[in-house]
Design a protein around this motif. Structure first.
Motif: not given
Length: 538
Positions: A280-289, A433-438, A447-452
Motif C-alpha cells: 500500500l505504501n508504494l508510490k505507484s502500484p501500477s504493476f498490479f494493474a 493495492p490499486l484500491l488503496g492507491y485510489l 487536502f495536501f495537493g500531493n498524492a504522496y
C-alpha cells in the motif's frame, strides 16, 4: 467491487509523462507542470537546436516524443494544454471491447453475495428485484452519461461525473462526491480484507491437511457424498467455528497447534498485514494493474463452478408464497431491502462510466453498448443467484443455510472451491493495492495537493484503512452486510440523488422541466433514501 480498476493505470512506458493534474483547460486555473514535463520540453528543444530546422538528420526520435494521446501545447507560463484533436480515433476501442470492459468492471465481489441476497428477499421477489434494480441503475447511469451534454457554453469533453457535480453544486458537490467515493473505496477494501482472510484461511487449511495426510471433518451439518454442501451458520453455538475433528493418524498436538495459530478471525486477518501494508505504501502500484485480467478469469470460473455443482446437486425448489417451513423460505420476504443494498453496489459503475465510454470508437453507440453491458451483468447475477439458490440441497439442509459468501457452503477440502479461492485470493491481493492507491490519490491530493506528501502521511492513512479491514474481519466478518451498507450509502449519491437532481436542474434552466419528469425523478431520489434507511432497520 472492481468498479474503479478499468479507469486506472494505463501506464506510459515513454521516458516522460505529464500527470493529469498538470493538464489544464482554457477555463481552468493555471497550474505549474511537473519537472518531468519541463524536462521533456527541454529535451525536445535540445534535439531541435542540434542542427538547422531544414536538416532532418537529428530530429527527435520516437522514444522521446510523447504518444499522440499525450501531446500538449506548452505555455511560456509553465502550463500545459492538451491537444484534444490529436487523439481522435487513436487507441479507441470497439463496441465489443467497451461492453466487455463495463461488464468486467462491474463484476466484483458482490457476485458472491447474490445467492444470500435472494434468500433474504425470497426466490421470486429476488428475481424481480434483480431485474428492477438493473433497469433503475441503468437509467441513472444513462443520466450520468448524458449529464455533460446538458451543460452549454463550456467544454466538458474531459470532465468526469464529479466535475459535473462541482459545476452544479459548487464546493458541496466536490466534497460530497469525494466523501461518497471514499465510502465506496474503503467499503470495497474492507470487503476485500474480510474475503482475503476467509480465502487464505481455507487455502492454508486445505494445504496443511493435504501435506500432513489429515482427514478432517468440520463440525457442521452437511450433506454426504463427493459433492458435500455444509451449513456453517448451524454451528454458531459451538465455541469456535475454527474447530475440526481429526479421524486419521498424525501428530494431534501439531494439529491443535496449527488450529490455534491458523484461526479465521483471531490470527489470519493479522497475517495479511505483513504482505499488504508494504504494498500500500508504494508510490505507484501500477504493476498490479497488469493482473486485472484475473478478475475476468475468476468470474468465468465461478460461473463454471456453479454450473458443475448444480449439475451434480440437482434442483431443490418448493414454492411457498408467504409461509416458511423447515427447509424453504417464502417467495416474498420483508428482508428484501438487504438484496437491494447489495444490488446497488453490484450495479455500481456510475463514477467511472464516462471514462470507459470515452474510449469507445463509435460514440453514437454509447447508450446501446451501455445497455448491452448492463444486460450481461444482470444475466450473470441472475444465473449465479438462481442456480445456487435452486440447487442448494433442501432437504436435508434449509435454504436459510445459504451463506453471505456462497463459497462458505462448500468445505475447505472441496477441490473446485479450493481452486476458486486461490484465484480470488491472488486477484484480490493484486487489486487491493490499486484500491488503496485510489483512496490515497483522492484524499491526500484533495487536502495536501500531493498524492504522496510524505511516507508518514501515507502510512497513517494506510494504517487506518488496514485497521478498519482487520477490525471488520475480526468482529464483523459479514460481507453481505458490509456490501449492502456501503452500496446503499455511496449509491444514494452517485446512483440516485446526483443524476436525478442534475437532470432536473438542467431541464429547469432550459425551461423544459415538466411535472411528470419532476415526479419521476423525485421518486427515484426517495427510493435511494429509503434503500439506505432500510439497511439500518432490517
Amino acid at each position: 467491487l472492481r468498479v474503479f480498476l478499468s479507469c486506472l493505470f494505463f501506464p506510459s512506458f515513454r521516458p516522460f509523462h505529464v500527470e493529469p493534474t498538470n493538464i489544464v483547460g482554457v477555463n481552468d486555473d493555471m497550474q505549474r507542470v511537473t519537472d518531468e514535463a519541463s524536462a521533456m520540453n527541454k529535451r525536445i528543444h535540445y534535439y531541435s537546436r542540434l542542427t538547422s530546422p531544414a536538416d532532418r538528420a537529428l530530429i527527435a526520435p520516437d522514444h522521446v516524443l510523447p504518444a499522440p494521446d499525450e501531446i500538449y501545447v506548452y505555455s511560456p507560463l509553465g502550463t500545459a494544454f492538451k491537444v484534444d484533436s490529436c487523439t481522435d480515433g487513436y487507441g479507441k476501442n470497439s463496441s465489443l471491447v467497451t461492453i466487455f470492459m463495463i461488464w468486467n468492471t462491474m463484476m466484483g465481489t458482490s457476485i458472491l453475495s447474490i445467492p444470500w441476497g435472494m434468500k433474504q428477499a425470497g426466490f421470486t421477489s429476488g428475481i424481480i428485484l434483480i431485474l428492477l434494480m438493473g433497469i433503475l441503475t441503468l437509467y441513472c447511469c444513462y443520466r450520468v452519461v448524458k449529464s455533460r451534454q446538458m451543460i452549454s457554453l463550456t467544454d466538458t469533453s474531459n470532465w468526469e461525473f464529479p466535475d459535473v457535480c462541482k459545476y452544479y453544486f459548487g464546493s458541496f458537490g466536490q466534497w460530497s462526491s469525494l466523501l461518497f467515493s471514499m465510502v465506496s473505496l474503503v467499503g470495497a477494501m474492507i470487503v476485500y480484507w474480510v474475503l482475503m482472510s476467509n480465502f487464505l484461511f481455507n487455502t492454508g487449511k486445505f494445504i496443511y491437511n493435504f501435506v500432513h495426510d489429515i482427514n478432517v471433518t468440520d463440525i457442521v451439518p452437511g450433506t454426504n457424498g463427493s459433492n458435500k454442501v455444509i451449513c456453517p451458520s448451524a454451528a454458531s453455538d459451538h465455541p469456535s467455528q475454527n474447530r475440526s475433528v481429526m479421524f486419521s493418524s498424525g501428530n494431534r498436538t501439531g494439529f491443535e497447534l496449527f488450529e490455534e495459530w491458523w484461526d479465521k478471525s483471531e490470527t489470519v486477518p493479522f497475517y495479511l498485514i505483513a504482505v499488504l501494508l508494504p504494498l500500500l505504501n508504494l508510490k505507484s502500484p501500477s504493476f498490479f494493474a497488469k493482473f486485472n485480467v484475473l478478475g475476468t478469469v475468476s468470474v468465468v470460473y465461478l460461473v463454471f463452478l456453479v454450473t458443475v455443482k448444480a449439475a451434480y446437486l440437482g434442483i431443490h425448489l418448493e414454492f411457498n408464497w408467504f409461509t416458511e417451513n423447515e427447509f424453504f423460505v417464502p417467495e416474498f420476504r420483508i428482508l428484501f431491502p438487504q438484496l437491494t443494498g447489495v444490488l446497488t453496489l453490484a450495479f455500481f459503475i456510475h463514477n467511472c462510466v464516462i471514462t470507459l465510454l470515452q474510449n469507445n470508437r463509435n460514440q453514437e453507440n454509447n447508450v446501446r453498448d451501455l445497455c448491452i453491458a448492463y444486460f450481461l451483468v444482470g444475466l450473470t447475477y441472475l444465473y449465479v443467484g438462481v442456480i445456487i439458490f435452486a440447487s442448494f440441497p433442501s432437504p436435508p439442509l434449509s435454504k436459510e443455510c445459504i451463506e453471505q459468501n456462497f463459497l462458505d457452503n462448500f468445505p475447505s477440502d472441496d477441490i473446485m472451491s479450493f481452486v476458486a479461492r486461490i484465484f480470488l485470493l491472488f486477484q484480490m491481493m493484486t487489486v487491493y493495492p490499486l484500491l488503496g492507491y485510489l483512496a490515497r490519490v483522492q484524499l491526500l491530493r484533495q487536502f495536501f495537493g500531493n498524492a504522496y506528501p510524505s511516507l508518514f502521511h501515507v502510512l497513517i492513512l494506510n494504517l487506518a484503512i488496514v485497521g478498519a479491514g482487520v477490525a471488520m474481519a475480526r468482529f464483523y466478518p459479514n460481507i453481505g452486510g458490509i456490501i449492502r451498507y456501503s452500496g446503499a450509502t455511496c449509491g444514494l449519491a452517485f446512483v440516485f440523488v446526483y443524476p436525478s437532481l442534475i437532470y432536473m436542474i438542467s431541464l429547469h434552466r432550459a425551461g423544459q422541466l415538466t411535472w411528470p419528469a419532476l415526479i419521476i425523478h423525485i421518486f427515484i431520489i426517495l427510493l435511494g433514501l429509503a434503500n439506505l434507511i432500510a439497511q439500518f432497520l432490517l
